[in-house]
Design an enzyme around this catalytic site. Structure first.
Site, PDB file in Angstrom:
ATOM      1  N   TYR A  52     -70.025 -70.250 -74.238  1.00  0.00           N
ATOM      2  CA  TYR A  52     -70.067 -69.823 -72.843  1.00  0.00           C
ATOM      3  C   TYR A  52     -68.709 -70.049 -72.180  1.00  0.00           C
ATOM      4  O   TYR A  52     -68.167 -69.149 -71.527  1.00  0.00           O
ATOM      5  CB  TYR A  52     -71.157 -70.577 -72.090  1.00  0.00           C
ATOM      6  CG  TYR A  52     -71.241 -70.214 -70.633  1.00  0.00           C
ATOM      7  CD1 TYR A  52     -71.776 -68.982 -70.242  1.00  0.00           C
ATOM      8  CD2 TYR A  52     -70.778 -71.071 -69.640  1.00  0.00           C
ATOM      9  CE1 TYR A  52     -71.838 -68.627 -68.895  1.00  0.00           C
ATOM     10  CE2 TYR A  52     -70.848 -70.725 -68.302  1.00  0.00           C
ATOM     11  CZ  TYR A  52     -71.373 -69.503 -67.931  1.00  0.00           C
ATOM     12  OH  TYR A  52     -71.423 -69.161 -66.606  1.00  0.00           O
ATOM     13  N   SER A 107     -66.099 -67.902 -64.464  1.00  0.00           N
ATOM     14  CA  SER A 107     -66.787 -69.147 -64.120  1.00  0.00           C
ATOM     15  C   SER A 107     -65.765 -70.265 -64.088  1.00  0.00           C
ATOM     16  O   SER A 107     -64.721 -70.197 -64.759  1.00  0.00           O
ATOM     17  CB  SER A 107     -67.863 -69.458 -65.166  1.00  0.00           C
ATOM     18  OG  SER A 107     -68.388 -70.766 -65.003  1.00  0.00           O
TER      19      SER A 107
END
Length: 257
Positions: free
Chosen positions: A152, A139
């Site tokens: 995350y 990501s």
């Protein structure tokens, strides 16, 4: 891997994984799909079959290394896997407070251990064939830690850096490795975000972009470019300069999913 015939996708019951499955579905393609939601996974499988693909689907949790390995190797025995996309992942944040311990551990277990559980059993087989491709879903959040979602961001940074190193290790073996770093993509995961998401991209457009860049063996598939430029700048600036700004950014909600 310009024309993979047997494609494995984890986390295929929803979001970008489901869209990737639909994008690769075509006559002559065989898809090996896993997910945690049986009904949604079967719906995706039926959609892919309607487009002419052969589909094998299994309800599996990527943190169950033994079950995942057994199923993947059985699929590989039946027909060698050309492309493995380690896509399964979950997202959550602090909710404006401190992340619960179990949430942090669950995020790392799914996003990091789950990716390793997907690719490690397949690497020796691809090396032996001198052919294959591995794609790891990271990501843009993995470029710099954001206070609203430290676990995350950390998990995606680990996947990103591991994939970049793995590409170099396997370069001479005929096995290609790409790291995928999306920004905001319209999925059930991002639907939970209550804050503005700049340059939000539809999942079908993101999936086509990923497919085309994997076909070109791109080392890093990062998009959209304005968000990529922003995270490059954030990671380049001294923390003392940008930390006050980062602390004012919105937080992801608690509860990993």
């Amino acid at each position: 891997m310009r024309d993979p015939k047997h494609i494995l996708i984890t986390g295929a019951s929803s979001g970008l994984g489901a869209e990737l499955a639909r994008t690769y579905a075509a006559p002559g393609a065989t898809l090996a799909l896993t997910g945690r939601d049986a009904a949604r996974l079967e719906s995706v499988a039926q959609q892919c079959r309607a487009k002419g693909a052969t589909v094998e689907a299994a309800v599996l949790d990527v943190t169950d290394a033994a079950a995942l390995e057994d199923w993947m190797l059985a699929r590989d025995d039946a027909l060698p896997i050309d492309l493995a996309i380690a896509n399964a992942g979950i997202s959550a944040g602090t909710g404006g407070d401190t992340e619960p311990v179990e949430q942090v551990r669950r995020i790392f277990a799914v996003n990091v251990d789950g990716a390793m559980n997907t690719v490690l059993p397949l690497i020796p087989r691809m090396q032996a064939r001198q052919r294959g491709q591995i794609a790891l879903m990271a990501s843009l959040a993995g470029f710099r830690g954001f206070p609203g979602a430290p676990a995350y961001c950390g998990s995606k940074a680990a996947v990103k850096v591991y994939g970049e190193g793995l590409r170099g290790v396997l370069a001479g073996s005929g096995v290609e490795v790409s790291v995928i770093c999306p920004g905001y993509v319209r999925t059930p995961m991002t639907d939970r975000n209550s804050f503005p998401m700049p340059f939000l991209m539809d999942a079908d457009k993101a999936a086509r972009l990923i497919r085309d860049r994997l076909a070109a063996n791109r080392a890093r598939i990062a998009f959209p470019w304005p968000m990529l430029a922003a995270v490059w700048l954030l990671q380049a600036l001294p923390p003392a300069l940008i930390d006050p700004l980062m602390r004012r950014l919105p937080s992801k909600s608690i509860d990993a999913d």
